[in-house]
Design an enzyme around this catalytic site. Structure first.
Site, mmCIF file in Angstrom:
data_model
loop_
_atom_site.group_PDB
_atom_site.id
_atom_site.type_symbol
_atom_site.label_atom_id
_atom_site.label_comp_id
_atom_site.label_asym_id
_atom_site.label_seq_id
_atom_site.Cartn_x
_atom_site.Cartn_y
_atom_site.Cartn_z
ATOM 1 C CE1 TYR A 11 -23.518 -3.083 8.463
ATOM 2 C CE2 TYR A 11 -24.271 -0.815 8.670
ATOM 3 C CZ TYR A 11 -23.646 -1.812 7.935
ATOM 4 O OH TYR A 11 -23.154 -1.531 6.702
ATOM 5 C CG PHE A 30 5.031 0.354 5.288
ATOM 6 C CD1 PHE A 30 5.995 -0.491 5.812
ATOM 7 C CD2 PHE A 30 3.761 -0.154 5.049
ATOM 8 C CE1 PHE A 30 5.690 -1.817 6.095
ATOM 9 C CE2 PHE A 30 3.458 -1.473 5.345
ATOM 10 C CZ PHE A 30 4.422 -2.310 5.865
ATOM 11 C CB THR A 31 5.405 -2.087 0.972
ATOM 12 O OG1 THR A 31 4.779 -2.515 2.185
ATOM 13 C CG2 THR A 31 6.839 -2.592 0.967
ATOM 14 C CG ASP A 76 2.269 4.781 9.457
ATOM 15 O OD1 ASP A 76 1.780 4.197 10.441
ATOM 16 O OD2 ASP A 76 2.563 4.191 8.394
ATOM 17 C CE LYS A 83 2.565 -3.922 11.137
ATOM 18 N NZ LYS A 83 2.580 -3.176 9.894
ATOM 19 N NE ARG A 137 10.280 -6.589 4.050
ATOM 20 C CZ ARG A 137 9.233 -6.325 3.287
ATOM 21 N NH1 ARG A 137 9.354 -5.669 2.178
ATOM 22 N NH2 ARG A 137 8.049 -6.739 3.631
ATOM 23 C CG PHE A 179 8.179 -9.898 -1.817
ATOM 24 C CD1 PHE A 179 7.856 -8.837 -2.643
ATOM 25 C CD2 PHE A 179 7.577 -9.984 -0.568
ATOM 26 C CE1 PHE A 179 6.936 -7.875 -2.241
ATOM 27 C CE2 PHE A 179 6.659 -9.027 -0.149
ATOM 28 C CZ PHE A 179 6.336 -7.969 -0.992
#
Ligand code: PLP
Length: 482
Positions: A80, A132-133, A223, A266, A389, A455
């Protein structure tokens, strides 16, 4: 990954890896694909993966791991607090980015939650090359707003511009002049701009943005979720980077930033995320949120196995053969489609291939969700799952009217090192067939429309019997072939 010239004269991308673990795929016959599309309400998010041949929905959490990553997962130190596994990740991030203070998170949006809670105040502004969303959602949730200042060439669908992700530096200066530096929560640069075709940001542009930040005392946040693709493009396209190693380019970028965060779904081909911080005081402000939302400071919601895989994956990102695979396959696909006259976003970027539906289906009105219709049609004729999109991904106005999107795109992601070239050729061939038969494709209408994130969960039906006609033409042309 090199492009190799064959004896026949054809130039072909050659994989610099071999496949040693495989997953069996299924390509159901077209009648079954039509049934699956209907069952899923013509929404590719609602398809069952067993009915999908090539899953090109996203590059998130579905990239192939290397043998070294899988091996590292077997020797993880499960504790932990104070796990040696975490110490290895921390050391790797310090080594690559030269930032001392590290916070682990369970994925990219979790970093955004922490950044926004600490840095965004009501009425503050976050200028960025493009949103970005999840980034935008967290900024707005904390009372801030997003100002997109992408360079002018960034939103041109077809172009030969190498760095369509660059920020408009003059616009940044204007924002500071208009609102005052104290209103600016931070400046955000997104590597490999996700929502506008995976287009890279140049090092020169980042240096100009840094200079503006220095003049006004602003914090620069990077980012790095799609940094691997961006690194490859810098090496290929920017003169100042040609003679630098990927590791050196990585450090040049990092040296310009105050904070770097990323989704390890990613970057690093694993699952998880992290925030790297230069300043200790800033770290202190953010640290308290990690145990609240993520987990203890030495795992942050990640399993130790994923942390080990991430540490190795980050090091492998320094290998040009590894990071070039995605961009070179995408370039191959984009160029082959372009050569056949099929409308795609150019130049090829990272992440995936983007079909320009306004031109592909110029007879289908946006109000009938042309990009959603194309995603459904492509699944029916090929078993390929892409992502809409466009207008479908927008939210309805409070008065019920439909805001039409700037672009209608179908994004076909190429998860890294997952597909073979013959699979990519299959995708190109079926898209080509669909383009020749595009007049048969009609629109969609909602039968179930959720109020939020429609969506993801919404269900749609074709406005006519166009799908049956498309299936009949496919059978006439291909007979019993899948
Ligand atoms: C995917 C992504 C995120 C969010 O990461 P998650 O791991 O999906 O939460 C943030 N920024 C960019 C640019 C991304 O591509």
């Amino acid at each position: 990954m090199p492009n190799v010239r064959f004896f026949s004269g054809e130039t072909v991308p050659l994989e610099m890896h071999k496949v040693r673990v495989v997953q069996k795929l299924n390509l159901p016959p077209i009648e079954a694909r039509l049934a699956a599309a209907t069952e899923a309400g013509n929404n590719t998010f609602l398809l069952q993966n067993k009915d999908v041949f090539m899953d090109m929905l996203t590059d998130s959490g579905v990239n192939a791991m290397s043998d070294q990553q899988v091996a590292a997962m077997m020797v993880a130190d499960d504790s932990y607090a104070g796990s040696a596994t975490y110490t290895r990740l921390e050391a790797k991030l310090r080594d690559l980015f030269g930032m001392h203070w590290i916070l682990p998170t369970h994925q990219g949006r979790a970093c955004e939650n922490i950044l926004a809670q600490v840095l965004v105040t009501p009425g503050s502004i976050v200028p960025m090359n493009y949103h970005f969303t999840t980034t935008k959602a967290h900024i707005v949730l904390n009372g801030g707003s997003v100002e997109e200042i992408i360079c002018e060439k960034g939103l041109q669908v077809t172009s030969s511009e190498p760095f369509k992700g660059d920020m408009d530096v003059a616009a940044l200066e204007r924002l500071v002049a208009e609102h005052g530096a104290e209103k600016i929560a931070f400046v955000r640069i997104e590597a490999g701009t996700n929502l506008i075709g995976g287009q890279p940001v140049s090092l020169a542009n980042m240096a100009e943005v840094r200079a503006v930040c220095d003049r006004h005392g602003l914090t620069l946040v990077y980012d790095a979720s799609l940094m691997a693709d961006n690194l490859y493009f810098l090496k290929q396209r920017e003169d100042a980077c040609k003679d630098l190693s990927i590791r050196e380019i990585t450090r040049r970028i990092a040296d310009l930033c105050d904070i770097i965060y990323f989704s390890a779904r990613k970057l690093g081909c694993a699952r998880g995320g992290a925030i790297c911080i230069r300043d200790e005081q800033m770290y202190q402000k953010m640290r308290g949120l990690v145990p609240l939302y993520e987990g203890f400071l030495t795992y942050g919601g990640m399993s130790v196995r994923e942390i080990e895989a991430l540490t190795v994956g980050l090091e492998e990102t320094m290998d040009e053969d590894m990071i070039s695979q995605g961009p070179i396959f995408i370039e191959y696909m984009v160029n082959e489609l372009d050569r056949r006259g099929i409308p795609v976003i150019t130049p090829a970027g990272g992440l995936g291939c983007h079909i320009d539906v306004m031109r592909f289906l110029d007879h289908v009105p946006q109000a009938q969700y042309s990009a959603g219709a194309l995603a459904s049609a492509l699944y029916i004729v090929s078993g390929i799952r892409g992502m809409e999109r466009g207008t479908l991904s927008e939210q309805r106005n409070p008065d019920g009217t439909e805001p039409l999107a700037n672009m209608e795109l179908v994004r076909l992601a190429l998860p890294r090192r997952v597909f073979t070239l013959s699979q990519v050729k299959y995708a190109i061939d079926r898209i080509d067939w669909l383009y020749q038969n595009r007049a048969l494709v009609g629109g969609l209408k909602f039968v179930e429309e959720p109020e939020i994130l429609r969506f993801f969960y919404g269900r749609l039906a074709p406005v006519s019997d166009w799908q049956e006609k498309l299936v009949a033409k496919f059978k006439a042309d291909f007979g019993d072939s899948l």
